[in-house]
Design a protein around this motif. Structure first.
Motif, PDB file in Angstrom:
ATOM      1  N   UNK A   1       1.070  -0.867   0.113  1.00  0.00           N
ATOM      2  CA  UNK A   1       0.308  -0.180  -0.027  1.00  0.00           C
ATOM      3  C   UNK A   1       0.418   1.070  -0.317  1.00  0.00           C
ATOM      4  N   UNK A   2       2.252   0.924  -0.314  1.00  0.00           N
ATOM      5  CA  UNK A   2       3.357   2.235   0.184  1.00  0.00           C
ATOM      6  C   UNK A   2       4.194   1.806  -0.518  1.00  0.00           C
ATOM      7  N   UNK A   3       5.008   2.531  -0.795  1.00  0.00           N
ATOM      8  CA  UNK A   3       6.510   2.581  -0.609  1.00  0.00           C
ATOM      9  C   UNK A   3       7.191   3.823  -0.953  1.00  0.00           C
ATOM     10  N   UNK A   4       8.672   3.860  -0.908  1.00  0.00           N
ATOM     11  CA  UNK A   4       9.381   4.989  -0.880  1.00  0.00           C
ATOM     12  C   UNK A   4       9.592   5.543  -2.662  1.00  0.00           C
ATOM     13  N   UNK A   5       9.316   6.664  -2.342  1.00  0.00           N
ATOM     14  CA  UNK A   5       9.720   7.043  -3.776  1.00  0.00           C
ATOM     15  C   UNK A   5      11.230   7.258  -4.630  1.00  0.00           C
ATOM     16  N   UNK A   6      11.896   7.212  -6.179  1.00  0.00           N
ATOM     17  CA  UNK A   6      12.620   7.176  -6.163  1.00  0.00           C
ATOM     18  C   UNK A   6      13.625   8.023  -6.004  1.00  0.00           C
ATOM     19  N   UNK A   7      15.174   7.555  -5.857  1.00  0.00           N
ATOM     20  CA  UNK A   7      16.175   8.560  -4.861  1.00  0.00           C
ATOM     21  C   UNK A   7      16.474   9.638  -6.550  1.00  0.00           C
ATOM     22  N   UNK A   8      16.642  11.276  -5.595  1.00  0.00           N
ATOM     23  CA  UNK A   8      16.796  11.565  -6.440  1.00  0.00           C
ATOM     24  C   UNK A   8      18.515  11.368  -6.876  1.00  0.00           C
ATOM     25  N   UNK A   9      19.014  12.621  -7.444  1.00  0.00           N
ATOM     26  CA  UNK A   9      20.250  12.430  -8.634  1.00  0.00           C
ATOM     27  C   UNK A   9      21.936  12.697  -7.613  1.00  0.00           C
ATOM     28  N   UNK A  10      21.019  13.278  -6.682  1.00  0.00           N
ATOM     29  CA  UNK A  10      22.639  13.545  -5.521  1.00  0.00           C
ATOM     30  C   UNK A  10      22.479  12.743  -4.623  1.00  0.00           C
ATOM     31  N   UNK A  11      21.439  11.528  -4.733  1.00  0.00           N
ATOM     32  CA  UNK A  11      22.180  10.873  -3.262  1.00  0.00           C
ATOM     33  C   UNK A  11      22.861   9.242  -4.492  1.00  0.00           C
ATOM     34  N   UNK A  12      24.020   9.080  -2.938  1.00  0.00           N
ATOM     35  CA  UNK A  12      24.978   8.623  -3.845  1.00  0.00           C
ATOM     36  C   UNK A  12      24.840   7.244  -3.344  1.00  0.00           C
ATOM     37  N   UNK A  13      25.018   6.157  -4.049  1.00  0.00           N
ATOM     38  CA  UNK A  13      24.725   4.407  -4.209  1.00  0.00           C
ATOM     39  C   UNK A  13      24.822   4.526  -2.618  1.00  0.00           C
ATOM     40  N   UNK A  14      25.909   4.366  -2.382  1.00  0.00           N
ATOM     41  CA  UNK A  14      25.799   4.101  -0.905  1.00  0.00           C
ATOM     42  C   UNK A  14      25.294   4.101  -0.171  1.00  0.00           C
ATOM     43  N   UNK A  15      24.290   5.433   0.116  1.00  0.00           N
ATOM     44  CA  UNK A  15      22.916   5.894   0.424  1.00  0.00           C
ATOM     45  C   UNK A  15      22.010   5.251   0.411  1.00  0.00           C
ATOM     46  N   UNK A  16      21.827   4.600  -0.572  1.00  0.00           N
ATOM     47  CA  UNK A  16      21.126   4.076  -1.213  1.00  0.00           C
ATOM     48  C   UNK A  16      21.062   2.426  -0.943  1.00  0.00           C
ATOM     49  N   UNK A  17      22.124   1.881  -1.245  1.00  0.00           N
ATOM     50  CA  UNK A  17      21.888   0.850  -0.876  1.00  0.00           C
ATOM     51  C   UNK A  17      22.118   0.739   0.349  1.00  0.00           C
ATOM     52  N   UNK A  18      22.465   1.418   1.746  1.00  0.00           N
ATOM     53  CA  UNK A  18      21.865   0.838   2.783  1.00  0.00           C
ATOM     54  C   UNK A  18      20.130   1.010   2.971  1.00  0.00           C
ATOM     55  N   UNK A  19      19.677   2.316   2.383  1.00  0.00           N
ATOM     56  CA  UNK A  19      18.529   2.267   2.351  1.00  0.00           C
ATOM     57  C   UNK A  19      17.532   0.932   2.010  1.00  0.00           C
ATOM     58  N   UNK A  20      17.496   0.870   1.322  1.00  0.00           N
ATOM     59  CA  UNK A  20      17.533  -0.137   0.329  1.00  0.00           C
ATOM     60  C   UNK A  20      17.792  -1.053   1.191  1.00  0.00           C
TER      61      UNK A  20
END
Length: 375
Positions: free
Chosen positions: A300-319
């Motif tokens: 019923x919910x999800x996270x918005x796609x990451x913006x271009x300034x979010x680095x890969x390491x931050x994306x990986x930890x959030x995932x």
């Protein structure tokens, strides 16, 4: 008896019209009228194209409109007043709706409950209220998403991205549903940065761009570098953040078209599966759930796609954190947790999963939040 009820309903509708209530209902959107079609009504507090709360529900309505032999009828800009009853009466009496989706928190008590008793053959589905077995009419159901799960992930990203560890949260009203999001965002931020702090400002209204802009400017003066919110339409805040170069975490809907550079991520609703499922079950006279509450796992919910300034390491930890929440391996509200006055709110060893009724009564602010709750 049926003729008496019909006469009463006509009298109510006429009375509302005489008072000028119906004229204030806002734009009407009638979709594909047809004599043999099953009619479903939707009532929105704001505009169905607000890039926020109301548009998320309107997207669910679009999914219902795509069903065979179904037509939808929508009323927008309906305040949380007696105008809700006028809107419901119009949808049932004039458009013959058999299901009403009432999407704003303040619609439920007492307006939806009153209408449900008046129209026992119509199903009322409300977003936000907590269902109480045996206390409500049998033609009422409630549903919502555990948005604090996505807000926790947003807070984590914010904490990892903030240079100064100073964040801001603009909220509409201090109700448990909002405070769960506020506290979850703070807990996510402190997972990333234990020294992070967050200034909380309330506007007192679901939608008021003047107050929201004033709150934004107040946060800007405090050198805050990440802002998020729980208001109906975050579009104005997203635009302000983009213009001023402030990181923004969205809510309700994808605001990346407004803040293509400085949006970090966000917490989005997705009603595109639940709404058609409800309608199909009710049309087919199958059993339908009186209460639906779920988080990432239920879709019923999800996270918005990451913006271009979010680095890969931050994306990986959030995932990684998101998958832990989705699988149930992590619980956001796990003790020991203190509030922002130093009082212990969740003891060592205690865990309150998203389903915990204790969270539905939340009226405290997590440690690190700068602000007070009305008493």
């Amino acid at each position: 008896m049926q003729n008496v009820n019909q006469a009463h309903r006509r009298k109510v509708l006429t009375a509302f019209a005489r008072l000028g209530v119906l004229g204030a209902l806002g734009p009407l959107a009638w979709a594909g009228a047809g004599k043999d079609k099953f009619a479903v009504g939707f009532i929105y507090h704001g505009a169905p194209n607000d890039l926020g709360y109301n548009q998320a529900h309107a997207m669910g309505a679009r999914a219902v409109a795509a069903l065979n032999n179904v037509e939808i009828h929508e009323l927008s800009h309906i305040p949380e007043t007696k105008e809700v009853l006028a809107a419901i009466t119009l949808l049932i009496e004039q458009k013959h709706c058999r299901i009403i989706f009432a999407t704003s928190y303040g619609y439920f008590n007492s307006f939806v409950l009153e209408a449900a008793r008046q129209y026992p053959d119509v199903v009322f589905l409300h977003a936000g209220a907590v269902y109480r077995q045996g206390a409500y009419p049998g033609n009422v159901a409630t549903y919502f998403a555990y948005t604090e799960e996505a807000q926790y992930v947003s807070g984590l990203v914010a904490g990892l991205m903030s240079a100064g560890g100073r964040m801001g949260f603009i909220a509409a009203k201090p109700i448990p549903q909002v405070l769960r999001n506020v506290n979850a965002f703070m807990l996510g931020a402190r997972k990333a940065n234990p020294q992070a702090v967050m200034t909380l400002l309330f506007t007192g209204e679901w939608s008021n761009t003047q107050k929201e802009t004033a709150a934004f400017n107040e946060l800007l003066d405090k050198q805050i570098d990440v802002i998020t919110c729980h208001i109906d339409s975050p579009a104005k805040l997203a635009a302000l953040c983009e213009a001023k170069g402030v990181y923004f975490c969205g809510y309700h809907f994808d605001q990346s078209t407004i803040a293509p550079r400085f949006l970090l991520t966000g917490a989005e609703f997705d009603w595109s599966h639940l709404y058609p499922d409800y309608v199909q079950r009710i049309m087919s006279k199958k059993d339908w759930p009186r209460s639906v509450r779920t988080g990432f796992a239920g879709g019923l919910m999800h996270s918005s796609p990451y913006g271009p300034l979010v680095p890969s390491l931050v994306r990986a930890e959030a995932d990684r954190q998101r998958e832990m929440l989705k699988s149930g391996k992590m619980t956001i509200f796990t003790g020991p947790l203190k509030d922002n006055t130093g009082k212990l709110r969740i003891a060592q060893g205690q865990k309150f999963a998203s389903t915990a009724l204790e969270l539905e009564k939340m009226y405290w602010l997590a440690e690190g939040i700068i602000g007070d709750l009305p008493r």
